[in-house]
Design a protein around this motif. Structure first.
Motif, PDB file in Angstrom:
ATOM      1  N   LEU A 167      11.307  10.443  12.312  1.00  0.00           N
ATOM      2  CA  LEU A 167      11.225  11.020  10.970  1.00  0.00           C
ATOM      3  C   LEU A 167       9.785  11.252  10.555  1.00  0.00           C
ATOM      4  CD1 LEU A 167      13.932   9.037   8.959  1.00  0.00           C
ATOM      5  CD2 LEU A 167      13.905  11.472   9.460  1.00  0.00           C
ATOM      6  N   GLY A 189       8.838  14.972  10.345  1.00  0.00           N
ATOM      7  CA  GLY A 189       8.882  15.322   8.925  1.00  0.00           C
ATOM      8  C   GLY A 189       7.633  14.950   8.152  1.00  0.00           C
ATOM      9  N   GLY A 190       7.336  13.686   8.112  1.00  0.00           N
ATOM     10  CA  GLY A 190       6.276  13.198   7.235  1.00  0.00           C
ATOM     11  C   GLY A 190       4.915  13.816   7.473  1.00  0.00           C
ATOM     12  N   GLU A 249      12.081  12.837   2.791  1.00  0.00           N
ATOM     13  CA  GLU A 249      11.784  12.147   4.056  1.00  0.00           C
ATOM     14  C   GLU A 249      11.373  10.698   3.789  1.00  0.00           C
ATOM     15  OE1 GLU A 249       9.039  10.645   7.144  1.00  0.00           O
ATOM     16  OE2 GLU A 249       8.436  11.342   5.171  1.00  0.00           O
ATOM     17  N   ALA A 288      10.802  18.140   0.265  1.00  0.00           N
ATOM     18  CA  ALA A 288      11.223  17.629   1.573  1.00  0.00           C
ATOM     19  C   ALA A 288      10.476  16.342   1.922  1.00  0.00           C
ATOM     20  CB  ALA A 288      11.001  18.684   2.654  1.00  0.00           C
ATOM     21  N   LEU A 289       9.193  16.267   1.590  1.00  0.00           N
ATOM     22  CA  LEU A 289       8.414  15.048   1.836  1.00  0.00           C
ATOM     23  C   LEU A 289       8.981  13.881   1.036  1.00  0.00           C
ATOM     24  CD1 LEU A 289       5.990  13.633   3.146  1.00  0.00           C
ATOM     25  CD2 LEU A 289       4.590  14.465   1.229  1.00  0.00           C
TER      26      LEU A 289
END
Length: 154
Positions: A53, A57-58, A23, A19-20
């Motif tokens: 984001l 996310g990050g 992102e 996911a990273l």
């Protein structure tokens, strides 16, 4: 760590790491679109979206990857600093986090494009380069996870 718990932590580590990478790829796409467009409103909107984001996310993904990676290394025979590849993965993720903290500045880019002002191309492409470097580092970490070079640290 008991096997069911270890498997759960491994799954979490893999999911957040992938996911990273996704992102950061999304940030590369937004940054590249902002750098290539002549539409300053579009560039401003892209830069305004990037902090969402990063914060949604990050940051949580990178910290979760760091925590789960350390937990897995410390509770396995691999160890955190026993093999080159585990230490290298730790260093690579810390560099990714530091690049994001110290060199990636979407809020500054959004402020620079406020009111339809153009931003210097070198500044725009510098942001793309930071993110591109993060992609390469994350892909290198993934390759190390698969290949697991056996060299031990002293």
């Amino acid at each position: 760590m008991r096997p069911p718990i270890r498997k759960t932590v491994v799954v979490i580590h893999i999911v957040v790491s992938v996911a990273l990478l996704g992102e950061v790829w999304g940030l590369v796409v937004l940054n590249t679109a902002a750098a290539l467009t002549k539409d300053l409103a579009l560039a401003h909107a892209a830069y305004r979206l990037m902090p969402a984001l990063v914060f949604a996310g990050g940051i949580p993904l990178s910290l979760t990857a760091l925590a789960t990676g350390c937990a897995l290394a410390l509770t396995s025979h691999w160890g955190l600093f026993r093999y080159y590849w585990t230490a290298a993965k730790l260093v690579l993720l810390v560099i990714v986090i530091c690049l994001g903290m110290f060199l990636f500045d979407p809020e500054g880019m959004a402020a620079a494009t406020e009111g339809g002002r153009a931003v210097a191309a070198t500044r725009q492409w510098g942001q793309v380069a930071v993110l591109g470097t993060q992609i390469v580092l994350l892909m290198t970490a993934a390759a190390l996870s698969v290949c697991k070079p056996r060299g031990k640290l002293r």
